[in-house]
Scaffold this motif. Structure first.
Motif, PDB file in Angstrom:
ATOM      1  N   SER A  63       0.857  -1.303  -0.133  1.00 31.28           N
ATOM      2  CA  SER A  63       0.018  -0.044   0.158  1.00 31.28           C
ATOM      3  C   SER A  63       0.872   1.267   0.020  1.00 31.28           C
ATOM      4  N   GLU A  82      -1.747  -2.766  -8.059  1.00 31.53           N
ATOM      5  CA  GLU A  82      -3.073  -2.905  -7.216  1.00 31.53           C
ATOM      6  C   GLU A  82      -3.842  -4.216  -7.322  1.00 31.53           C
ATOM      7  N   LEU A  85      -2.913  -6.153  -4.093  1.00 30.51           N
ATOM      8  CA  LEU A  85      -3.497  -5.851  -3.010  1.00 30.51           C
ATOM      9  C   LEU A  85      -4.636  -6.900  -2.359  1.00 30.51           C
ATOM     10  N   SER A  86      -5.317  -7.267  -3.404  1.00 32.83           N
ATOM     11  CA  SER A  86      -6.647  -8.149  -3.179  1.00 32.83           C
ATOM     12  C   SER A  86      -6.087  -9.683  -2.762  1.00 32.83           C
ATOM     13  N   LEU A 102      -9.098  -4.739   5.202  1.00 29.56           N
ATOM     14  CA  LEU A 102      -9.114  -3.384   4.457  1.00 29.56           C
ATOM     15  C   LEU A 102      -8.245  -3.465   3.139  1.00 29.56           C
ATOM     16  N   SER A 103      -7.186  -4.109   3.168  1.00 31.94           N
ATOM     17  CA  SER A 103      -6.440  -4.186   2.006  1.00 31.94           C
ATOM     18  C   SER A 103      -7.165  -5.099   1.168  1.00 31.94           C
ATOM     19  N   ARG A 106      -9.693  -3.041  -1.099  1.00 32.39           N
ATOM     20  CA  ARG A 106      -9.193  -1.657  -1.298  1.00 32.39           C
ATOM     21  C   ARG A 106     -10.024  -1.437  -2.891  1.00 32.39           C
ATOM     22  N   VAL A 110     -12.321   1.797  -3.279  1.00 33.87           N
ATOM     23  CA  VAL A 110     -12.027   2.847  -4.551  1.00 33.87           C
ATOM     24  C   VAL A 110     -13.296   3.049  -5.147  1.00 33.87           C
ATOM     25  N   ARG A 149      -8.140   6.059  -2.747  1.00 34.88           N
ATOM     26  CA  ARG A 149      -7.040   5.310  -2.448  1.00 34.88           C
ATOM     27  C   ARG A 149      -5.857   5.957  -1.511  1.00 34.88           C
ATOM     28  N   VAL A 152      -7.369   5.086   2.116  1.00 31.55           N
ATOM     29  CA  VAL A 152      -6.928   3.623   2.358  1.00 31.55           C
ATOM     30  C   VAL A 152      -5.735   3.396   2.479  1.00 31.55           C
ATOM     31  N   ASP A 153      -4.676   3.902   1.557  1.00 28.67           N
ATOM     32  CA  ASP A 153      -3.448   3.547   1.866  1.00 28.67           C
ATOM     33  C   ASP A 153      -2.725   4.293   3.074  1.00 28.67           C
ATOM     34  N   LEU A 156      -3.729   2.358   6.218  1.00 25.10           N
ATOM     35  CA  LEU A 156      -3.245   1.075   6.280  1.00 25.10           C
ATOM     36  C   LEU A 156      -1.574   1.360   6.776  1.00 25.10           C
TER      37      LEU A 156
END
Length: 185
Positions: A63, A82, A85-86, A102-103, A106, A110, A149, A152-153, A156
């Motif tokens: 992140s 990106e 991240l999932s 949360l990651s 993400r 977004v 973005r 969240v980043d 994190l």
């Protein structure tokens, strides 16, 4: 492929000038845990990757890397990272870790968070001192998706308590959203 390998590949794609800019922006962030200039000066891309992962964990490092790449205008490199991240290689069940949870959502956050909810989240994060005024001002200058973005980043990078707070507040503000169903701890 591990998150560490993904980060290293992204850093290796940067020109020398962009890599120096990446390191500079990384140290200029007023977030905890802080990266000091002496920790990055003259270091290789491998060492910077190792520093990021040891300091922030796999998904936190990813992140932070994405945010920093965007800050220096390397949006293509950020976008290539990106999807990573999932799919966090280190934790198949993110439910017990707010940062991992949360990651994992993400991209959905977004895509789906409204501007109004995002602005309310920013106010609440500032009130709880999970964002400072500089971070708030930086967020306000971005469009909705970039702002989402960034939020969240940044959260994190602040740790599991900040991530848990964001999740709780988001679900309070938008309790009927599908994303909130995914986020429920």
């Amino acid at each position: 492929m591990s998150q560490q390998r993904n980060i290293l590949n992204a850093l290796q794609d940067l020109t020398e000038e962009k890599f120096r800019e990446f390191c500079h922006v990384l140290t200029a962030l007023d977030e905890q845990p802080r990266v000091r200039t002496s920790e990055v000066e003259g270091k290789s891309r491998v060492k910077i990757t190792e520093l990021l992962v040891s300091r922030f964990g796999q998904s936190g490092a990813l992140s932070r890397t994405i945010t920093t790449l965007r800050d220096i205008g390397c949006n293509n490199e950020a976008e290539r990272l990106e999807p990573s991240l999932s799919r966090d290689d280190s934790s198949p069940t993110p439910r017990n870790d707010p940062k991992e949870l949360l990651s994992s959502v993400r991209p959905d956050f977004v895509k789906n968070v409204s501007g109004a909810v995002l602005d309310q989240l920013l106010d609440r994060l500032l009130r709880q001192k999970l964002l400072n005024k500089g971070e708030m001002e930086s967020a306000k200058q971005k469009g909705r998706a970039e702002k989402a973005r960034y939020v969240v980043d940044t959260v994190l990078g602040k740790g599991p308590k900040a991530a848990s707070f964001l999740i709780k507040e988001y679900c309070e503000l938008d309790p009927r959203s599908e994303l909130c169903d995914k986020l429920r701890l």
